[in-house]
Structure formats: structure tokens, C-alpha cells
Scaffold this motif. Structure first.
Motif, PDB file in Angstrom:
ATOM      1  N   LEU A  19       0.832  -1.198   0.000  1.00 46.47           N
ATOM      2  CA  LEU A  19       0.000   0.000   0.000  1.00 46.47           C
ATOM      3  C   LEU A  19       0.867   1.249   0.000  1.00 46.47           C
ATOM      4  CD1 LEU A  19      -2.210  -1.053   3.059  1.00 46.47           C
ATOM      5  CD2 LEU A  19      -2.670  -1.572   0.666  1.00 46.47           C
ATOM      6  N   GLY A  20       0.348   2.299  -0.640  1.00 49.01           N
ATOM      7  CA  GLY A  20       0.968   3.595  -0.507  1.00 49.01           C
ATOM      8  C   GLY A  20       0.774   4.150   0.894  1.00 49.01           C
ATOM      9  N   SER A  21       1.554   5.145   1.229  1.00 48.68           N
ATOM     10  CA  SER A  21       1.571   5.657   2.601  1.00 48.68           C
ATOM     11  C   SER A  21       0.252   6.282   3.042  1.00 48.68           C
ATOM     12  CB  SER A  21       2.692   6.699   2.743  1.00 48.68           C
ATOM     13  OG  SER A  21       2.499   7.759   1.805  1.00 48.68           O
ATOM     14  N   ALA A  22      -0.578   6.752   2.102  1.00 51.44           N
ATOM     15  CA  ALA A  22      -1.825   7.428   2.460  1.00 51.44           C
ATOM     16  C   ALA A  22      -3.044   6.512   2.366  1.00 51.44           C
ATOM     17  CB  ALA A  22      -2.035   8.641   1.555  1.00 51.44           C
ATOM     18  N   VAL A  23      -2.857   5.245   2.061  1.00 54.78           N
ATOM     19  CA  VAL A  23      -3.989   4.337   1.828  1.00 54.78           C
ATOM     20  C   VAL A  23      -4.488   3.765   3.146  1.00 54.78           C
ATOM     21  CG1 VAL A  23      -4.739   2.206   0.708  1.00 54.78           C
ATOM     22  CG2 VAL A  23      -3.170   3.752  -0.473  1.00 54.78           C
ATOM     23  N   THR A  24      -5.815   3.776   3.314  1.00 50.71           N
ATOM     24  CA  THR A  24      -6.454   3.158   4.475  1.00 50.71           C
ATOM     25  C   THR A  24      -7.609   2.285   3.981  1.00 50.71           C
ATOM     26  OG1 THR A  24      -7.972   5.040   4.749  1.00 50.71           O
ATOM     27  CG2 THR A  24      -5.892   5.110   5.973  1.00 50.71           C
ATOM     28  N   GLY A  25      -8.118   1.437   4.866  1.00 48.33           N
ATOM     29  CA  GLY A  25      -9.300   0.652   4.546  1.00 48.33           C
ATOM     30  C   GLY A  25      -9.037  -0.641   3.808  1.00 48.33           C
ATOM     31  N   VAL A  26      -7.789  -0.930   3.511  1.00 49.51           N
ATOM     32  CA  VAL A  26      -7.424  -2.174   2.845  1.00 49.51           C
ATOM     33  C   VAL A  26      -6.066  -2.596   3.377  1.00 49.51           C
ATOM     34  CG1 VAL A  26      -6.316  -1.032   0.872  1.00 49.51           C
ATOM     35  CG2 VAL A  26      -7.287  -3.317   0.585  1.00 49.51           C
ATOM     36  N   ALA A  27      -5.799  -3.899   3.366  1.00 49.82           N
ATOM     37  CA  ALA A  27      -4.556  -4.400   3.948  1.00 49.82           C
ATOM     38  C   ALA A  27      -3.918  -5.424   3.033  1.00 49.82           C
ATOM     39  CB  ALA A  27      -4.828  -5.033   5.315  1.00 49.82           C
ATOM     40  N   ALA A  28      -2.624  -5.597   3.171  1.00 49.69           N
ATOM     41  CA  ALA A  28      -1.922  -6.635   2.435  1.00 49.69           C
ATOM     42  C   ALA A  28      -2.582  -7.986   2.701  1.00 49.69           C
ATOM     43  CB  ALA A  28      -0.453  -6.673   2.840  1.00 49.69           C
ATOM     44  N   GLY A  29      -2.782  -8.753   1.632  1.00 51.94           N
ATOM     45  CA  GLY A  29      -3.448 -10.045   1.743  1.00 51.94           C
ATOM     46  C   GLY A  29      -4.922 -10.009   1.400  1.00 51.94           C
ATOM     47  N   ASP A  30      -5.535  -8.807   1.377  1.00 52.98           N
ATOM     48  CA  ASP A  30      -6.944  -8.707   1.004  1.00 52.98           C
ATOM     49  C   ASP A  30      -7.135  -9.074  -0.467  1.00 52.98           C
ATOM     50  OD1 ASP A  30      -7.730  -7.854   3.503  1.00 52.98           O
ATOM     51  OD2 ASP A  30      -7.838  -5.719   2.961  1.00 52.98           O
ATOM     52  N   GLN A  31      -8.187  -9.812  -0.747  1.00 54.66           N
ATOM     53  CA  GLN A  31      -8.575 -10.054  -2.131  1.00 54.66           C
ATOM     54  C   GLN A  31      -9.539  -8.959  -2.552  1.00 54.66           C
ATOM     55  OE1 GLN A  31      -9.888 -14.142  -2.478  1.00 54.66           O
ATOM     56  NE2 GLN A  31      -7.775 -14.859  -2.559  1.00 54.66           N
ATOM     57  N   VAL A  32      -9.319  -8.413  -3.754  1.00 57.60           N
ATOM     58  CA  VAL A  32     -10.037  -7.206  -4.157  1.00 57.60           C
ATOM     59  C   VAL A  32     -10.474  -7.292  -5.614  1.00 57.60           C
ATOM     60  CG1 VAL A  32      -8.877  -5.724  -2.479  1.00 57.60           C
ATOM     61  CG2 VAL A  32      -7.870  -6.033  -4.760  1.00 57.60           C
ATOM     62  N   ALA A  33     -11.578  -6.611  -5.905  1.00 55.50           N
ATOM     63  CA  ALA A  33     -12.007  -6.352  -7.276  1.00 55.50           C
ATOM     64  C   ALA A  33     -11.667  -4.901  -7.598  1.00 55.50           C
ATOM     65  CB  ALA A  33     -13.506  -6.589  -7.422  1.00 55.50           C
ATOM     66  N   ILE A  34     -11.319  -4.642  -8.843  1.00 51.63           N
ATOM     67  CA  ILE A  34     -10.889  -3.307  -9.248  1.00 51.63           C
ATOM     68  C   ILE A  34     -11.964  -2.634 -10.101  1.00 51.63           C
ATOM     69  CG2 ILE A  34      -9.117  -1.977 -10.463  1.00 51.63           C
ATOM     70  CD1 ILE A  34      -8.227  -3.412  -7.848  1.00 51.63           C
ATOM     71  N   GLU A  35     -12.471  -1.507  -9.607  1.00 53.69           N
ATOM     72  CA  GLU A  35     -13.399  -0.655 -10.360  1.00 53.69           C
ATOM     73  C   GLU A  35     -12.534   0.326 -11.137  1.00 53.69           C
ATOM     74  OE1 GLU A  35     -17.109   2.460  -9.636  1.00 53.69           O
ATOM     75  OE2 GLU A  35     -16.110   1.551  -7.923  1.00 53.69           O
ATOM     76  N   SER A  36     -12.273   0.016 -12.395  1.00 56.55           N
ATOM     77  CA  SER A  36     -11.099   0.563 -13.071  1.00 56.55           C
ATOM     78  C   SER A  36     -11.268   1.941 -13.684  1.00 56.55           C
ATOM     79  CB  SER A  36     -10.643  -0.411 -14.165  1.00 56.55           C
ATOM     80  OG  SER A  36     -11.700  -0.685 -15.056  1.00 56.55           O
ATOM     81  N   ASN A  37     -12.396   2.631 -13.457  1.00 56.51           N
ATOM     82  CA  ASN A  37     -12.535   3.945 -14.095  1.00 56.51           C
ATOM     83  C   ASN A  37     -11.892   5.053 -13.257  1.00 56.51           C
ATOM     84  OD1 ASN A  37     -14.565   3.524 -12.235  1.00 56.51           O
ATOM     85  ND2 ASN A  37     -16.137   4.592 -13.389  1.00 56.51           N
ATOM     86  N   TYR A  38     -11.139   5.895 -13.969  1.00 52.19           N
ATOM     87  CA  TYR A  38     -10.510   7.050 -13.336  1.00 52.19           C
ATOM     88  C   TYR A  38     -11.559   8.116 -13.032  1.00 52.19           C
ATOM     89  CZ  TYR A  38      -6.011   5.228 -15.022  1.00 52.19           C
ATOM     90  OH  TYR A  38      -4.917   4.447 -15.274  1.00 52.19           O
ATOM     91  N   ARG A  39     -11.279   8.910 -12.021  1.00 52.30           N
ATOM     92  CA  ARG A  39     -12.084  10.097 -11.769  1.00 52.30           C
ATOM     93  C   ARG A  39     -11.213  11.140 -11.079  1.00 52.30           C
ATOM     94  NH1 ARG A  39     -14.544   6.330  -7.541  1.00 52.30           N
ATOM     95  NH2 ARG A  39     -14.299   4.907  -9.260  1.00 52.30           N
TER      96      ARG A  39
END
Length: 359
Positions: A79-99
Motif C-alpha cells: 500500500l501507498g503511505s496514504a492508503v487506508t481501509g485495505v490491507a496486504a493479503g486482502d482479495q479485491v475487485a478493481i473498479e477501473s474507471n478514473y475520476r
């Protein structure tokens, strides 16, 4: 790492590229699956269409050559230094649209029509690779009941779900014209919503058969004379409340208009260029045409439908291929066997589909 890199039309190369380093607001993941979208196929066949080639996209800062793939999921590695709410090892789906988060549409919550709208994998590096780094706002944690195979289909299913929301009614009868992955998922989600009559139309008998298994009540060969009239007859002679155009052609649009009742609505999902309309008939029937692009706020609902209600998105998957074979068994298979192939998933590192940080 190995990645499918777009250099130009007919020129996608499996290359060794550097593993991306996540920025402060980014997440690095090990990719489990990445679907091949029709947009990817068009870029491969005769692009560029959306891929930036003369200047970087404003949201990603990237231009060609770039890593394809915007329908992906995986396991968080760092994770980047400012990322919260997710942790290493989590399985995730990516909502790939930029905003951008700051333009008027983003401020109103309509981030799918952001001023700088785009997709990782088309306007920036995507998930057809062993690893991918994405902005943290794209990441959705998966509960235990949602498999990676299901999560890889959330992106096209989101397009279908957003189109159903754009229909704006609680229809008694709908028509879905065009049974690619999005059209078939529109059938499935309409059935899940309890629409009593779902008329599915396509040229392919195989796709019509899948539509029937997903909940279509009536099937129409789109190659017959006046398919729209036949759909209207099936809907009590009045026509359907809503027709979804999921082809991207003038002919399919006319079929949808013919199938739709007076006061009904056509939802444009397919990507056509210019079309001609009988505006006189449109006004006299007081029909509406609305467009549907991308999606917003769909992933939580899909996670609930799959994880809690047991909705199965995977019947649209016709094959899974290794990254090394994505040209011959992916892009070329879709171009040369379009009737049989529907959704092809790419598996960059099969042994790592359920990888954790410790791996």
C-alpha cells in the motif's frame, strides 16, 4: 514482470516490464484474472480508439505503449503511505474507471462522466499483467463468499447494472439486442430483478442458448425479417417497456425502437458512430433514447448479489488462457470465433490466483 503491452493496431506484445511502484494513494496487487473486453479487442484490431498516443491521459499521466486490461481482480501486496481501509493479503475487485474528484460531475457523484473519464488498461496501465498498481479509490475488498472468477466479471456486470438503472422504470417487459458479455449479463441481472418478460436477440444460436439459461423468456434470431416487430408481438402486441441496444449499430438501434412500446425507452449501451433516426416517429410515439456509459456505485451491489444471494456471473466465461497465449487464444480467438467465444479471462500467474502477501 510479464505484461501484455499495446504498441499499436495488431501489435500487442508480451514483454518484461518493471513491477509498478505504488504511489502514496495507490495499491499494488498481484493480478488473479483479467477479462478481455470488446474495447481491448477493438484496440488490438484497429486502434487506437481510446488509448492516448500523442499526449498522456490527464488522470493517469500515461500514454502508449501501455499495459492493457481493465476487467481485473487480485490480492493486495503493498500500500501507498496514504492508503487506508485495505490491507496486504486482502482479495479485491478493481473498479477501473478514473475520476478526478473535483469536476462538477464528480462533485455531484456522477464520476462515470468525469471530465477526465477513462479506464486503467485503456488510458493508463491496467491488469493484463502479473502485477498492477491502481488508485485506492478503485479497490473493493471481497468477502469470503466471492471468488476471484466472479470478481473478474464485476466490471462488465457493472456496465449491465448501470444500464438497467438508466432504464428508469420497473419494466414488465424488456428486450436485449446483442448478446455479448454485457448483453448476457443484462439478461441475467434483469432476471434477478424479477422482470417477467425478457426477450433476447442475437445472430448466434449459442449465445441465445446461454441467454435462455440466464433467464431470457423469449429468444429471437436477429437475422430474421423485422425482428423488432416480432419482439413487439411477444410483448402483448404493444412492445417492450425498455430495449437495450448492446451492439453499437444503426440496425440494432432501429430494431430496439421497433420493439419498444409508445412511451417506452431505448438504452444505448453499444458504441456506435453516427446513426439516422426517424425523428417524426420518435416524437409521435413519445419514445425516449438514453445513453449509458460505464458505471458508478455498482460494485457494492454486485458484491452483495454474488456473496449473499448467490448470483453466478460465470456462465458468460467461455475460456481461461495464460498471459503468454493471450494473442492467439485470446484476441485472435475472439476475432475469428466470435459466435463461440464470449468472455475470455486471462490468468497472468495461475499458481498465484489466491496469493497472499507472504507468498
Amino acid at each position: 514482470m510479464r505484461a501484455a503491452v499495446w504498441h499499436g493496431a495488431g501489435d500487442v506484445r508480451i514483454e518484461e516490464v518493471g513491477v509498478p511502484e505504488p504511489g502514496p494513494d495507490e495499491v499494488l496487487l498481484k493480478v488473479a484474472y483479467c477479462g478481455i473486453c470488446g474495447s481491448d479487442l477493438h484496440e488490438y484490431a484497429d486502434g487506437p480508439h481510446a488509448i492516448p498516443v500523442t499526449e498522456p491521459h490527464p488522470a493517469s499521466g500515461t500514454m502508449a505503449p501501455l499495459v492493457l486490461g481493465h476487467e481485473f481482480c487480485g490480492t493486495v501486496l503493498s500500500l501507498g503511505s496514504a492508503v487506508t481501509g485495505v490491507a496486504a493479503g486482502d482479495q479485491v475487485a478493481i473498479e477501473s474507471n478514473y475520476r478526478c474528484g473535483t469536476c462538477p460531475r464528480c462533485r455531484d457523484g456522477e464520476y462515470n462522466i468525469c471530465r477526465h473519464f477513462g479506464f486503467a488498461g485503456l488510458m493508463g496501465d491496467g491488469g493484463m499483467a502479473e502485477y498492477a498498481a491502481v488508485p485506492s479509490y478503485m479497490v473493493h475488498r471481497l468477502p469470503a463468499g466471492v471468488s476471484m472468477e466472479q470478481a473478474a466479471l464485476f466490471e462488465p456486470a457493472s456496465v449491465a447494472l448501470h444500464a438497467l438503472r438508466r432504464a428508469g422504470t420497473a419494466p414488465r417487459a424488456v428486450a436485449v439486442v446483442g448478446l455479448g458479455p454485457v448483453g448476457l449479463l443484462t439478461v441475467l441481472l434483469a432476471a434477478e430483478r424479477g422482470v417477467p418478460r425478457i426477450i433476447a436477440a442475437d445472430l448466434s444460436p449459442d449465445r441465445l442458448d446461454i441467454a435462455a439459461r440466464l433467464g431470457a423468456t423469449d429468444l429471437i434470431d436477429a437475422g430474421v425479417d423485422a425482428p423488432g416487430e416480432r419482439m413487439r408481438e411477444l410483448a402483448d402486441g404493444e412492445g417492450v417497456d425498455v430495449a437495450f441496444e448492446v451492439v453499437g449499430s444503426e440496425t440494432a438501434l432501429h430494431t430496439c425502437l421497433d420493439a419498444t412500446r409508445r412511451g417506452g425507452r431505448v438504452v444505448l449501451v453499444g458504441l456506435a458512430q453516427e446513426v439516422r433516426l426517424d425523428a417524426f416517429a420518435l416524437v409521435n410515439k413519445e419514445q425516449s433514447i438514453v445513453a449509458s456509459v460505464g458505471y458508478r456505485d455498482t460494485y457494492p451491489e454486485l458484491i452483495r448479489l454474488v456473496g449473499e444471494r448467490g448470483l453466478d456471473l460465470t456462465p458468460v466465461v467461455t475460456s481461461t488462457v495464460a498471459l503468454e497465449d493471450v494473442i492467439t487464444d485470446g484476441f485472435e480467438a475472439l476475432l475469428n470465433d466470435a459466435g463461440k467465444q464470449i468472455k475470455i479471462l486471462v490468468e497472468p500467474a495461475p499458481q498465484c490466483r489466491n496469493a497472499t502477501f507472504a507468498d
